[in-house]
Design an enzyme around this catalytic site. Structure first.
Site, PDB file in Angstrom:
ATOM      1  N   THR A 189       0.852  -1.316  -0.145  1.00 26.33           N
ATOM      2  CA  THR A 189      -0.064  -0.106   0.051  1.00 26.33           C
ATOM      3  C   THR A 189       0.820   1.183  -0.166  1.00 26.33           C
ATOM      4  OG1 THR A 189      -1.462   1.192   1.305  1.00 26.33           O
ATOM      5  CG2 THR A 189       0.114  -0.305   2.574  1.00 26.33           C
ATOM      6  N   ASP A 190       0.289   2.295  -0.631  1.00 23.05           N
ATOM      7  CA  ASP A 190       0.878   3.668  -0.473  1.00 23.05           C
ATOM      8  C   ASP A 190       0.973   4.342   1.048  1.00 23.05           C
ATOM      9  OD1 ASP A 190      -1.645   4.537  -0.088  1.00 23.05           O
ATOM     10  OD2 ASP A 190      -1.601   5.905  -1.592  1.00 23.05           O
ATOM     11  N   GLU A 191       0.206   3.706   1.949  1.00 20.58           N
ATOM     12  CA  GLU A 191       0.049   3.945   3.341  1.00 20.58           C
ATOM     13  C   GLU A 191       1.494   3.775   3.922  1.00 20.58           C
ATOM     14  OE1 GLU A 191      -3.615   3.327   5.455  1.00 20.58           O
ATOM     15  OE2 GLU A 191      -4.523   2.865   3.699  1.00 20.58           O
TER      16      GLU A 191
ATOM     17  N   TYR B  90      -1.770  -0.730  11.031  1.00 22.59           N
ATOM     18  CA  TYR B  90      -1.777  -1.315   9.423  1.00 22.59           C
ATOM     19  C   TYR B  90      -0.700  -1.038   8.680  1.00 22.59           C
ATOM     20  CZ  TYR B  90      -3.258  -1.793   4.602  1.00 22.59           C
ATOM     21  OH  TYR B  90      -3.155  -2.108   3.534  1.00 22.59           O
TER      22      TYR B  90
ATOM     23  N   LYS C  92       2.236  -3.417   7.341  1.00 28.01           N
ATOM     24  CA  LYS C  92       2.641  -3.530   6.059  1.00 28.01           C
ATOM     25  C   LYS C  92       4.248  -3.168   5.423  1.00 28.01           C
ATOM     26  CE  LYS C  92       0.437  -4.699   2.831  1.00 28.01           C
ATOM     27  NZ  LYS C  92       0.052  -5.909   2.394  1.00 28.01           N
TER      28      LYS C  92
HETATM   29  P1  NAD Z   1      -9.272  -7.769   2.172  1.00 32.90           P
HETATM   30  O1  NAD Z   1      -9.551  -7.568   3.743  1.00 32.90           O
HETATM   31  O2  NAD Z   1     -10.689  -7.544   1.172  1.00 32.90           O
HETATM   32  O3  NAD Z   1      -8.805  -9.320   1.777  1.00 32.90           O
HETATM   33  C1  NAD Z   1      -7.786 -10.014   2.475  1.00 32.90           C
HETATM   34  C2  NAD Z   1      -8.095 -11.383   2.307  1.00 32.90           C
HETATM   35  O4  NAD Z   1      -7.012 -12.001   2.721  1.00 32.90           O
HETATM   36  C3  NAD Z   1      -9.334 -12.219   2.700  1.00 32.90           C
HETATM   37  O5  NAD Z   1      -9.731 -12.765   1.527  1.00 32.90           O
HETATM   38  C4  NAD Z   1      -8.855 -12.737   3.835  1.00 32.90           C
HETATM   39  O6  NAD Z   1      -9.736 -13.879   3.979  1.00 32.90           O
HETATM   40  C5  NAD Z   1      -7.493 -13.126   3.583  1.00 32.90           C
HETATM   41  N1  NAD Z   1      -6.805 -13.330   4.880  1.00 32.90           N
HETATM   42  C6  NAD Z   1      -6.628 -12.479   5.763  1.00 32.90           C
HETATM   43  N2  NAD Z   1      -5.875 -13.215   6.837  1.00 32.90           N
HETATM   44  C7  NAD Z   1      -5.288 -14.324   6.166  1.00 32.90           C
HETATM   45  C8  NAD Z   1      -4.477 -15.146   6.691  1.00 32.90           C
HETATM   46  N3  NAD Z   1      -3.993 -15.055   8.135  1.00 32.90           N
HETATM   47  N4  NAD Z   1      -4.134 -16.259   5.884  1.00 32.90           N
HETATM   48  C9  NAD Z   1      -4.835 -16.455   4.808  1.00 32.90           C
HETATM   49  N5  NAD Z   1      -5.422 -15.486   4.345  1.00 32.90           N
HETATM   50  C10 NAD Z   1      -5.902 -14.333   5.129  1.00 32.90           C
HETATM   51  O7  NAD Z   1      -8.123  -6.891   1.583  1.00 32.90           O
HETATM   52  P2  NAD Z   1      -8.028  -6.100   0.125  1.00 32.90           P
HETATM   53  O8  NAD Z   1      -8.507  -4.755   0.441  1.00 32.90           O
HETATM   54  O9  NAD Z   1      -8.287  -6.876  -0.880  1.00 32.90           O
HETATM   55  O10 NAD Z   1      -6.274  -5.862   0.094  1.00 32.90           O
HETATM   56  C11 NAD Z   1      -5.467  -6.926  -0.336  1.00 32.90           C
HETATM   57  C12 NAD Z   1      -3.834  -6.682  -0.045  1.00 32.90           C
HETATM   58  O11 NAD Z   1      -3.827  -5.454  -0.848  1.00 32.90           O
HETATM   59  C13 NAD Z   1      -3.693  -6.263   1.200  1.00 32.90           C
HETATM   60  O12 NAD Z   1      -2.273  -6.943   1.246  1.00 32.90           O
HETATM   61  C14 NAD Z   1      -3.692  -4.793   1.261  1.00 32.90           C
HETATM   62  O13 NAD Z   1      -2.757  -4.451   2.211  1.00 32.90           O
HETATM   63  C15 NAD Z   1      -3.257  -4.426  -0.010  1.00 32.90           C
HETATM   64  N6  NAD Z   1      -3.640  -3.153  -0.740  1.00 32.90           N
HETATM   65  C16 NAD Z   1      -5.075  -3.153  -0.433  1.00 32.90           C
HETATM   66  C17 NAD Z   1      -5.605  -1.577  -1.000  1.00 32.90           C
HETATM   67  C18 NAD Z   1      -7.132  -1.150  -0.640  1.00 32.90           C
HETATM   68  O14 NAD Z   1      -7.302  -0.159  -1.154  1.00 32.90           O
HETATM   69  N7  NAD Z   1      -7.866  -1.969  -0.240  1.00 32.90           N
HETATM   70  C19 NAD Z   1      -4.810  -0.559  -1.567  1.00 32.90           C
HETATM   71  C20 NAD Z   1      -3.446  -1.062  -1.583  1.00 32.90           C
HETATM   72  C21 NAD Z   1      -2.748  -2.024  -1.138  1.00 32.90           C
END
Ligand code: NAD
Length: 359
Positions: A142-144, A167, A171
């Protein structure tokens, strides 16, 4: 590459990444490894669950023995790592869950890759001559991790890390571990850091799907502080396409920022959402503005994030395929057509969490 594990594939972004890989890599087996926490929902992948190159494996990245079974079964050539605890507010109430999953879970995956792959520590920083690349650990971040910006400036790939929430700190730690395994053990890796995503399958605890759900149900639209927090927004399918392209074309050891060139203050974003939704629902213009409710600010709230995604554009020619207004319209249509999905996820534990956060 024959077997590619995608972790967190049942989540919001992961489900779109899995779909992108399944559709574009018929010769590869795409293994969706997910623990199915509150955020994981296999309904997100109903349309591809019977594809011959797709398989789901329930496993928890915090449990090395569960991961080992999946590694032994498939002997994967690559891992695309998205599994994480992802909601900043939850990280404030329960930081240890974030440290366990995001830091320890990433380390568990790296350790198994180190054990299963033949690494060459002479290739410092995880850089391999492209023709010799046989394995890849692609880390989605993430950009955070870069912290908060003032009124001006953008995050570059070279911006020093300055995470402000449990969070983003978890990350950041996972990003550092990936690069350290590249540098120390010769693990071939790529990291990408993306801005806020929006689109179909987004769990309705995050701003856009929460507001869509609450406009449908005429419930308050909670806005933190003065509503002036600024974020860059990217349509989730564009993020998934960027990850697929970087996975295939980028050099190992690289970092890419992914963003929408699209900054919005929260209050303006919610007003745009209201404008589009009132029109789609046949309500008078501005009807839902009365639902806007300013709520107590989140502690340590970052003021502004803005990402410079020009390196990705210059190196690989990637750019977002839709404008924000188009992406938002597609997103609203998806939620209006999938009210059952919304009802299913807004029941049970989520509901209790919601009551605690906002009532
Ligand atoms: P999300 O919370 O919707 O999904 C996370 C998934 O990971 C879920 O399916 C969950 O069941 C699974 N999970 C959680 N803990 C687990 C574990 N211990 N073992 C196996 N699976 C597990 O998240 P998202 O928004 O889809 O984000 C996905 C990735 O992208 C993350 O790494 C997040 O940091 C990164 N990200 C998200 C955003 C955003 O805007 N949502 C932006 C940039 C980066």
């Amino acid at each position: 590459m024959k077997n590619i594990i995608i972790t967190g594939g049942a989540g919001f972004i992961g489900s779109h990444v899995v779909r992108e890989f399944v559709k574009n890599n018929p010769q590869s087996m795409i293994i969706n490894l997910d623990a199915l926490t509150y955020a994981g929902n296999l309904e997100n992948l109903k349309d591809i669950e019977n594809e011959p190159n797709y398989v789901f494996e329930k496993a928890d990245i915090t449990k090395p023995e569960e991961l080992r079974k999946v590694f032994e079964k498939y002997n994967p050539e690559a891992v695309v790592h998205l599994a994480a605890e992802s909601h900043v507010d939850r990280s404030i109430t329960d930081p240890m869950a974030f440290i366990n999953t995001n830091v320890n879970g990433t380390a568990n995956l790296l350790n198994l890759c180190k054990e299963f792959w033949t690494l060459n520590p002479d290739h410092t920083h995880g850089r391999f001559p492209d023709e010799k690349r046989t394995n890849l650990f692609y880390h989605v971040s993430t950009d955070e991790v870069y912290g908060s910006l003032g009124e001006t400036g953008f995050f570059l790939e070279t911006t020093p890390y300055d995470p402000q929430s449990p969070y983003s700190a978890s990350k950041a730690a996972s990003d550092h571990l990936v690069r350290a395994y590249g540098n120390t053990y010769g693990m071939p890796f790529i990291v990408s850091n993306c801005s806020n995503n929006y689109g179909p399958n987004h769990f309705p605890e995050k701003l856009i799907p929460l507001c869509i759900s609450n406009i449908i149900n005429e419930r308050p639209l909670p806005i933190y502080g003065d509503g002036k927090y600024t974020r860059d927004w990217l349509f989730v399918i564009d993020h998934a396409k960027a990850i697929h392209q970087i996975f295939n074309e980028a050099k190992t050891g690289e970092t890419y920022n992914i963003g929408g060139f699209n900054e919005w203050q929260n209050i303006d974003l919610v007003k745009e959402l209201i404008k589009q939704m009132d029109a789609k629902l046949g309500k008078p213009e501005g009807y839902s503005e009365k639902l806007i409710t300013f709520v107590k600010d989140r502690p340590g709230h970052d003021k502004r994030y803005a990402i410079d995604a020009n390196k990705l554009n210059k190196d690989l020619g990637w750019k977002p395929s839709v404008t924000f207004e188009e992406g938002l319209s597609k997103t609203i249509d998806w939620y209006l057509e999938n009210k059952e999905w919304l009802e299913n996820v807004t029941s049970g534990d989520y509901q209790k969490y919601y009551e605690k956060q906002y009532n």
